[in-house]
Scaffold this motif. Sequence first.
Motif, PDB file in Angstrom:
ATOM      1  N   THR A  43      37.988  35.114  41.141  1.00 33.82           N
ATOM      2  CA  THR A  43      38.168  35.967  39.958  1.00 33.82           C
ATOM      3  C   THR A  43      37.737  35.244  38.677  1.00 33.82           C
ATOM      4  O   THR A  43      37.281  35.885  37.728  1.00 33.82           O
ATOM      5  CB  THR A  43      39.637  36.402  39.807  1.00 33.82           C
ATOM      6  N   ASP A 479      41.147  38.929  44.054  1.00 35.07           N
ATOM      7  CA  ASP A 479      40.075  39.738  43.469  1.00 35.07           C
ATOM      8  C   ASP A 479      40.298  41.215  43.740  1.00 35.07           C
ATOM      9  O   ASP A 479      40.017  42.071  42.872  1.00 35.07           O
ATOM     10  CB  ASP A 479      38.722  39.288  44.033  1.00 35.07           C
ATOM     11  N   LYS A 482      42.998  42.378  41.328  1.00 39.84           N
ATOM     12  CA  LYS A 482      42.474  42.496  39.966  1.00 39.84           C
ATOM     13  C   LYS A 482      41.616  43.746  39.797  1.00 39.84           C
ATOM     14  O   LYS A 482      41.765  44.507  38.821  1.00 39.84           O
ATOM     15  CB  LYS A 482      41.650  41.248  39.637  1.00 39.84           C
ATOM     16  N   ASP A 483      40.705  43.981  40.754  1.00 39.86           N
ATOM     17  CA  ASP A 483      39.779  45.104  40.634  1.00 39.86           C
ATOM     18  C   ASP A 483      40.455  46.446  40.900  1.00 39.86           C
ATOM     19  O   ASP A 483      40.204  47.427  40.187  1.00 39.86           O
ATOM     20  CB  ASP A 483      38.606  44.933  41.607  1.00 39.86           C
ATOM     21  N   CYS A 484      41.289  46.516  41.914  1.00 39.50           N
ATOM     22  CA  CYS A 484      41.831  47.794  42.368  1.00 39.50           C
ATOM     23  C   CYS A 484      43.164  48.169  41.725  1.00 39.50           C
ATOM     24  O   CYS A 484      43.541  49.344  41.708  1.00 39.50           O
ATOM     25  CB  CYS A 484      41.984  47.796  43.886  1.00 39.50           C
ATOM     26  N   TYR A 485      43.898  47.182  41.214  1.00 38.96           N
ATOM     27  CA  TYR A 485      45.217  47.465  40.629  1.00 38.96           C
ATOM     28  C   TYR A 485      45.319  47.017  39.170  1.00 38.96           C
ATOM     29  O   TYR A 485      46.334  47.256  38.518  1.00 38.96           O
ATOM     30  CB  TYR A 485      46.315  46.787  41.449  1.00 38.96           C
ATOM     31  N   GLY A 486      44.275  46.345  38.668  1.00 40.73           N
ATOM     32  CA  GLY A 486      44.275  45.924  37.274  1.00 40.73           C
ATOM     33  C   GLY A 486      45.303  44.845  36.937  1.00 40.73           C
ATOM     34  O   GLY A 486      45.715  44.724  35.786  1.00 40.73           O
ATOM     35  N   ILE A 487      45.697  44.082  37.948  1.00 42.10           N
ATOM     36  CA  ILE A 487      46.717  43.043  37.747  1.00 42.10           C
ATOM     37  C   ILE A 487      46.050  41.668  37.800  1.00 42.10           C
ATOM     38  O   ILE A 487      45.399  41.316  38.776  1.00 42.10           O
ATOM     39  CB  ILE A 487      47.812  43.129  38.827  1.00 42.10           C
ATOM     40  N   THR A 488      46.208  40.914  36.710  1.00 37.61           N
ATOM     41  CA  THR A 488      45.652  39.557  36.681  1.00 37.61           C
ATOM     42  C   THR A 488      46.714  38.494  36.920  1.00 37.61           C
ATOM     43  O   THR A 488      46.407  37.392  37.364  1.00 37.61           O
ATOM     44  CB  THR A 488      44.974  39.282  35.324  1.00 37.61           C
ATOM     45  N   CYS A 490      50.815  38.021  38.453  1.00 38.50           N
ATOM     46  CA  CYS A 490      51.933  38.668  39.165  1.00 38.50           C
ATOM     47  C   CYS A 490      53.034  37.644  39.392  1.00 38.50           C
ATOM     48  O   CYS A 490      52.773  36.510  39.801  1.00 38.50           O
ATOM     49  CB  CYS A 490      51.451  39.226  40.502  1.00 38.50           C
TER      50      CYS A 490
END
Length: 607
Positions: A43, A479, A482-488, A490
């Motif tokens: 990422t 990755d 990040k891409d599918c749930y917008g979480i960088t 957690c």
Amino acid sequence: MAASGPLPVTQDLSTLRAKLQGLLRFLREALSISNAHTVDFYTESVWDQLVDLPPETVLEVLKRSTAAAEAEAARPLVEADGTPGITDFPEIFCGISQKLVSVEAFALAAKYYSVQNLGICTPFEQLLVALQGTQTQKIGENVKPDEFMNLKKSHEVQAMSALISSIADYCGIKQVIDLGSGKGYLSSYLSLKYGLNVYGIDSSNTNTHGAQERNRKLKKHWKVYHTRSKLDVSELALKMAKEKKMQDHTENKADMEGVRNNNPTNQEMMSTSDFLPDFSSSVISNIRKQMENLHVYSHQEEKLCFENAFSPIDLLPINAIEPASSTQIPERKMSEANKERKNASESSESNIYSPLTSFITADSELHDIIQDLEDCLMVGLHTCGDLAPNTLRIFTSNSAIKGVCSVGCCYHLLSEEFEEPHKECTEEKWGFPMCHYLKEERWCCGRNARMSACLALERVAVGQGLPTESLFYRAVLQDIIKDCYGITRCDRHVGKIYSKSSSFLDYVRKSLKKLGLDESKLPEKIIMDYYEKYKPRMNELEAFNMLKVVLAPCIETLILLDRLCYLKEQEDIAWCALVKLFDPVTSPRCYAVIALRRSNDSNCSRY
């Protein structure tokens, strides 16, 4: 107290600080590699940011370098001009981009700044010889600790207990405080094997109760060996008595033949009582000598708390020894005397190891925890995080503690004073740094770097590689998140799901569920597309983690040097050193920080 000699000479504070300066020059450029988190590898495009070389080149050089280090046993590297630091190496990192440009120079620098190469270690065997002098200690011949510990713990406990016992003898001390005693293996062994009075302190009440129960079982285990020894000696005495009886019987039979020829009627007057063996003083002496030969250890070597629970005389046959005088001791009174002696021995034994529950900080007052605190040694085997530096601080602040032997671990759990400089300070005494020089430098490693300091280069060098596939799974999962749930970022952790997963698809499904994310929105094809996208780049992750492994000893060296310099800065410390106690393949956290207090009343003040 052992007849011992002067302790090995160690490097002074100015020399250690010079080595620290050189190490910091290297780490200022290299630390970015250790601080990069594997989870964010794809990422954050970590490889492109930090390395200006193909992964194949990096892997080839590093694997060759680690193999050579194993074969050469890390032979010392010497500066051309004799000054600390590497001055004639080719460029390691690009001066503009700060990217790694020379793997060979990187590996050589990492080797140069390892604990072993810097010459800051005191050889374990050399220290034992100095502590013990003419007295030798034999380890593991009476009881094999691997019968009730795993091989790793057995290796650690035997080596460290031998050192602690030698220090205790050297300083004339019987009391030991074991901080972070955990399950009590070291504490039990020190008390049972060496007769030391040990207090094991652990913050976990579960560990304390478990240690009490385990110690009770270990005592039974120990007594079995002594019972076996008793039986062996008794069997020997009975065997000798039987042989003597047979010998006398043969001799008497020959005499009888002669008597029968002269006076046959005397044969009828013989009875079996006439054939009982005559236990003369020479026979008894012979029995005693053979009994002594059965005991492997001398009184000084064994030092068990119950070593006087019986004497060799008790093991002879009941009629083997003639009374020294005509006064006979009734059997009942002898039995009572033996019982009292046994009870007294067991009573003294029961208090020789005391597990206690208490949370230890740098400001903990031992007198509040241990009522009968006296001159003692403080020890810790793989004390976690801040407990290792706190052990050293307690030692320096309490004059009753005459020596310390600490092996730390879990560097990632250390508190760092300068990790978040803008955050409000809540700590008064931090785990790192400890020494004045690093405090003045306001040096910070960072949690990821401290985490990578726990990597085991020696294990990788002998083929115990990194779990590349599980790390790859986690990096690709990041990755996807990040891409599918917008979480960088957690707060939840995936944990050990890899070992429970049958495939990458199964791993992702289980991980998303654990993280509380709706895994139904991701079809199988999307998940597998991510896998196929990054699979050709798995070698990047493998090569980068190898860079971390090669750099790991340098970060550990920094932490250990910080602790050693802190002790050198104390005025009342007579001697301190860093000692490699364990085989690093068996036990990667293998270095002990050892110090002895200056005291006019102690053997420890002679150097």
